[in-house]
Design a protein around this motif. Structure first.
Motif, PDB file in Angstrom:
ATOM      1  N   GLU A 152       0.860  -1.186   0.000  1.00 28.97           N
ATOM      2  CA  GLU A 152       0.000   0.000   0.000  1.00 28.97           C
ATOM      3  C   GLU A 152       0.897   1.237   0.000  1.00 28.97           C
ATOM      4  O   GLU A 152       1.737   1.408   0.882  1.00 28.97           O
ATOM      5  CB  GLU A 152      -0.906   0.019   1.231  1.00 28.97           C
ATOM      6  CG  GLU A 152      -1.858  -1.154   1.333  1.00 28.97           C
ATOM      7  CD  GLU A 152      -3.044  -1.044   0.381  1.00 28.97           C
ATOM      8  OE1 GLU A 152      -3.067  -0.074  -0.422  1.00 28.97           O
ATOM      9  OE2 GLU A 152      -3.928  -1.914   0.438  1.00 28.97           O
ATOM     10  N   ARG A 153       0.699   2.112  -0.980  1.00 24.84           N
ATOM     11  CA  ARG A 153       1.500   3.344  -1.076  1.00 24.84           C
ATOM     12  C   ARG A 153       0.630   4.522  -0.644  1.00 24.84           C
ATOM     13  O   ARG A 153      -0.424   4.768  -1.230  1.00 24.84           O
ATOM     14  CB  ARG A 153       2.028   3.533  -2.496  1.00 24.84           C
ATOM     15  CG  ARG A 153       2.970   2.385  -2.916  1.00 24.84           C
ATOM     16  CD  ARG A 153       3.536   2.570  -4.301  1.00 24.84           C
ATOM     17  NE  ARG A 153       4.384   1.447  -4.676  1.00 24.84           N
ATOM     18  CZ  ARG A 153       5.685   1.344  -4.399  1.00 24.84           C
ATOM     19  NH1 ARG A 153       6.280   2.336  -3.746  1.00 24.84           N
ATOM     20  NH2 ARG A 153       6.382   0.288  -4.761  1.00 24.84           N
ATOM     21  N   VAL A 154       1.092   5.206   0.385  1.00 31.61           N
ATOM     22  CA  VAL A 154       0.299   6.266   1.004  1.00 31.61           C
ATOM     23  C   VAL A 154       1.151   7.521   1.147  1.00 31.61           C
ATOM     24  O   VAL A 154       2.308   7.454   1.578  1.00 31.61           O
ATOM     25  CB  VAL A 154      -0.199   5.823   2.402  1.00 31.61           C
ATOM     26  CG1 VAL A 154      -1.031   6.926   3.044  1.00 31.61           C
ATOM     27  CG2 VAL A 154      -0.995   4.537   2.308  1.00 31.61           C
ATOM     28  N   LYS A 155       0.564   8.663   0.794  1.00 36.46           N
ATOM     29  CA  LYS A 155       1.221   9.949   1.010  1.00 36.46           C
ATOM     30  C   LYS A 155       0.470  10.696   2.104  1.00 36.46           C
ATOM     31  O   LYS A 155      -0.752  10.797   2.065  1.00 36.46           O
ATOM     32  CB  LYS A 155       1.261  10.771  -0.279  1.00 36.46           C
ATOM     33  CG  LYS A 155       2.176  10.184  -1.344  1.00 36.46           C
ATOM     34  CD  LYS A 155       2.321  11.118  -2.533  1.00 36.46           C
ATOM     35  CE  LYS A 155       3.314  10.556  -3.559  1.00 36.46           C
ATOM     36  NZ  LYS A 155       3.514  11.489  -4.707  1.00 36.46           N
TER      37      LYS A 155
ATOM     38  N   THR B  24       3.257  -1.278   4.122  1.00 34.24           N
ATOM     39  CA  THR B  24       2.930   0.079   3.687  1.00 34.24           C
ATOM     40  C   THR B  24       4.193   0.876   3.373  1.00 34.24           C
ATOM     41  O   THR B  24       5.156   0.882   4.149  1.00 34.24           O
ATOM     42  CB  THR B  24       2.147   0.827   4.785  1.00 34.24           C
ATOM     43  OG1 THR B  24       1.071   0.014   5.218  1.00 34.24           O
ATOM     44  CG2 THR B  24       1.611   2.144   4.264  1.00 34.24           C
ATOM     45  N   MET B  25       4.174   1.539   2.225  1.00 29.01           N
ATOM     46  CA  MET B  25       5.188   2.534   1.906  1.00 29.01           C
ATOM     47  C   MET B  25       4.545   3.907   2.115  1.00 29.01           C
ATOM     48  O   MET B  25       3.696   4.335   1.334  1.00 29.01           O
ATOM     49  CB  MET B  25       5.686   2.386   0.471  1.00 29.01           C
ATOM     50  CG  MET B  25       6.563   3.563   0.005  1.00 29.01           C
ATOM     51  SD  MET B  25       7.981   3.859   1.064  1.00 29.01           S
ATOM     52  CE  MET B  25       9.136   2.673   0.413  1.00 29.01           C
ATOM     53  N   LEU B  26       4.902   4.546   3.207  1.00 26.00           N
ATOM     54  CA  LEU B  26       4.292   5.828   3.582  1.00 26.00           C
ATOM     55  C   LEU B  26       5.288   6.953   3.351  1.00 26.00           C
ATOM     56  O   LEU B  26       6.412   6.911   3.856  1.00 26.00           O
ATOM     57  CB  LEU B  26       3.846   5.773   5.046  1.00 26.00           C
ATOM     58  CG  LEU B  26       3.051   6.952   5.568  1.00 26.00           C
ATOM     59  CD1 LEU B  26       1.975   6.478   6.556  1.00 26.00           C
ATOM     60  CD2 LEU B  26       3.972   7.970   6.255  1.00 26.00           C
ATOM     61  N   GLU B  27       4.878   7.938   2.583  1.00 24.65           N
ATOM     62  CA  GLU B  27       5.748   9.058   2.213  1.00 24.65           C
ATOM     63  C   GLU B  27       5.223  10.334   2.830  1.00 24.65           C
ATOM     64  O   GLU B  27       4.032  10.676   2.677  1.00 24.65           O
ATOM     65  CB  GLU B  27       5.841   9.179   0.698  1.00 24.65           C
ATOM     66  CG  GLU B  27       6.777  10.289   0.240  1.00 24.65           C
ATOM     67  CD  GLU B  27       6.900  10.348  -1.277  1.00 24.65           C
ATOM     68  OE1 GLU B  27       6.978  11.462  -1.829  1.00 24.65           O
ATOM     69  OE2 GLU B  27       6.907   9.272  -1.904  1.00 24.65           O
ATOM     70  N   LEU B  28       6.097  11.072   3.507  1.00 24.03           N
ATOM     71  CA  LEU B  28       5.696  12.333   4.117  1.00 24.03           C
ATOM     72  C   LEU B  28       5.784  13.469   3.103  1.00 24.03           C
ATOM     73  O   LEU B  28       6.644  13.474   2.215  1.00 24.03           O
ATOM     74  CB  LEU B  28       6.591  12.670   5.311  1.00 24.03           C
ATOM     75  CG  LEU B  28       6.601  11.655   6.464  1.00 24.03           C
ATOM     76  CD1 LEU B  28       7.479  12.181   7.609  1.00 24.03           C
ATOM     77  CD2 LEU B  28       5.203  11.354   6.961  1.00 24.03           C
ATOM     78  N   GLY B  29       4.884  14.430   3.244  1.00 24.63           N
ATOM     79  CA  GLY B  29       4.896  15.601   2.391  1.00 24.63           C
ATOM     80  C   GLY B  29       4.331  16.796   3.152  1.00 24.63           C
ATOM     81  O   GLY B  29       3.927  16.698   4.301  1.00 24.63           O
ATOM     82  N   THR B  30       4.325  17.939   2.474  1.00 26.91           N
ATOM     83  CA  THR B  30       3.807  19.161   3.105  1.00 26.91           C
ATOM     84  C   THR B  30       2.485  19.564   2.467  1.00 26.91           C
ATOM     85  O   THR B  30       2.090  19.063   1.441  1.00 26.91           O
ATOM     86  CB  THR B  30       4.824  20.306   2.952  1.00 26.91           C
ATOM     87  OG1 THR B  30       5.126  20.471   1.544  1.00 26.91           O
ATOM     88  CG2 THR B  30       6.095  19.991   3.688  1.00 26.91           C
TER      89      THR B  30
END
Length: 380
Positions: free
Chosen positions: A140-143, A374-380
């Motif tokens: 699961e890819r989540v931003k 899960t591949m969780l990517e942080l962003g602004t």
């Protein structure tokens, strides 16, 4: 499944004793698991538990059409009982036909049809669920956008995994596959959010060995789940074992993740089940005295811990525990206990991501909740 499908006799007795035997296997499975004995009973015991559960579900659902059909069966029987028998007038009596097997009653046919549909449905559902539980986890890819995240931390990636549940039904290949899939994500941080094991180091230490091959830029971190407290020795032996494997346990503490000249606070708290042994979560210790201007990611096994996390200004909590319900309709029951069953949500102003977990507990079955990394990517 027995009384409505058979006539009195040997077959009914035999099937009844089969069910009694399967119930005994189920009891022995749970008793053996608690005593760390009888693991060879786990497969038949837990698979039968899943089949029995879905038999119950299908039979309850089928009660509606069965009840309607039973009304027509009773009407047909009454009509047949009231039908007059023609009298013979004069002439020789006809010869009687050779005796034959009595026709199947409508009630017996209805019982067997219901049992067949329920049996096929339960076996099919459990078969599908086993293929899902024992197969590759879904990636699961989540931003996740964090409003006060330093822009230099944008793109920081977490590989999140929970509820691996190393135990009597998992082999070395289960751990190796999870490690291989995590390494393929090339994450900056690996977060193991509790319920890694269902047994002692003596039993399962060999199954955990592939964890030493985890690859990430800033390390792999672990927090305890409720199952780490179910072993006789408690979680400490596993914390020491993981340390030898290069996985750092966050015991009500935090570390700084430095990325591209910026700093993120990564904190971890113990599971709620540790409270009874004086090893519960301590949010003040893990989160107190930090720079309030930094974004904070918290590892906490149970989603319900977000209520306390909100009072300490956490930006994002990563959790597991729920298995996404594991088998429908348990997802509805889990939702009564936890604020989030799976996926990303906001609770009390804190974003929470709950992974479905990469393993299973009890029956090796997942229906409606496939295993997940899960591949969780942080962003602004």
């Amino acid at each position: 499944m027995v009384r409505s499908t058979t006539l009195p006799g040997r077959l009914r007795k035999a099937l009844t004793w089969v069910l009694v035997g399967l119930a005994a296997v189920l009891v022995a499975t749970f008793a053996g698991a608690r005593l760390e004995l009888g693991h060879w009973l786990a497969w038949p015991g837990y698979v039968w538990l899943a089949v029995m559960f879905y038999l119950l579900i299908f039979l309850v659902v089928l009660e509606v059409p069965r009840a309607v059909a039973a009304i027509f069966v009773r009407r047909g029987e009454r009509a047949a009982a009231l039908e007059p028998v023609p009298a013979m007038v004069g002439g020789p009596a006809p010869s009687e036909p050779a005796p034959s097997a009595p026709p199947m009653s409508r009630r017996l046919f209805l019982g067997r049809a219901t049992a067949a549909v329920a049996g096929a449905g339960a076996l099919g559902t459990v078969g599908y669920g086993m293929a899902s539980a024992l197969g590759d986890p879904v990636i699961e890819r989540v931003k996740v956008a964090l409003p006060k995240l330093d822009p230099r931390l944008s793109g920081l990636r977490f590989a999140v995994v929970s509820d691996i549940h190393l135990g009597p039904l998992t082999g070395l290949g289960h751990t190796e596959r999870i490690v291989r899939m995590i390494n393929g994500l090339e994450a900056d941080v690996v977060a193991i959010v509790g319920d890694l094991v269902d047994g002692s180091v003596a039993q399962l230490g060999a199954l955990a060995q592939p964890l030493k091959n985890l690859e990430s830029r800033y390390g792999a971190y672990f927090v305890t789940g409720n199952h780490e407290y179910f072993t006789a020795a408690g979680p400490q032996e596993w914390i020491e074992e993981l340390d030898q494997l290069g996985v750092r346990s966050l015991r009500n503490e935090r570390v700084e993740i430095r990325h591209q000249g910026a700093v993120l606070d990564l904190a971890g708290v113990n599971d709620l089940n540790g409270e009874s042994s004086g090893d519960g979560p301590d949010f003040a210790k893990a989160l107190g005295g930090r720079d309030a201007g930094r974004s904070t990611v918290l590892l906490a096994h149970q989603p319900v811990q977000v209520e306390e996390a909100a009072r300490h200004g956490v930006d994002l909590q990563l959790s597991g525990h729920t298995h996404g319900g594991q088998i429908v309709p348990f997802n509805l029951v889990v939702g009564l206990q936890q604020p989030v069953v799976s996926g990303l949500a906001t609770v009390d102003g804190v974003q929470v991501y709950v992974t479905r977990g990469a393993g299973f507990w009890g029956p090796p079955v997942r229906v409606g909740a496939p295993p997940e990394i899960t591949m969780l990517e942080l962003g602004t």
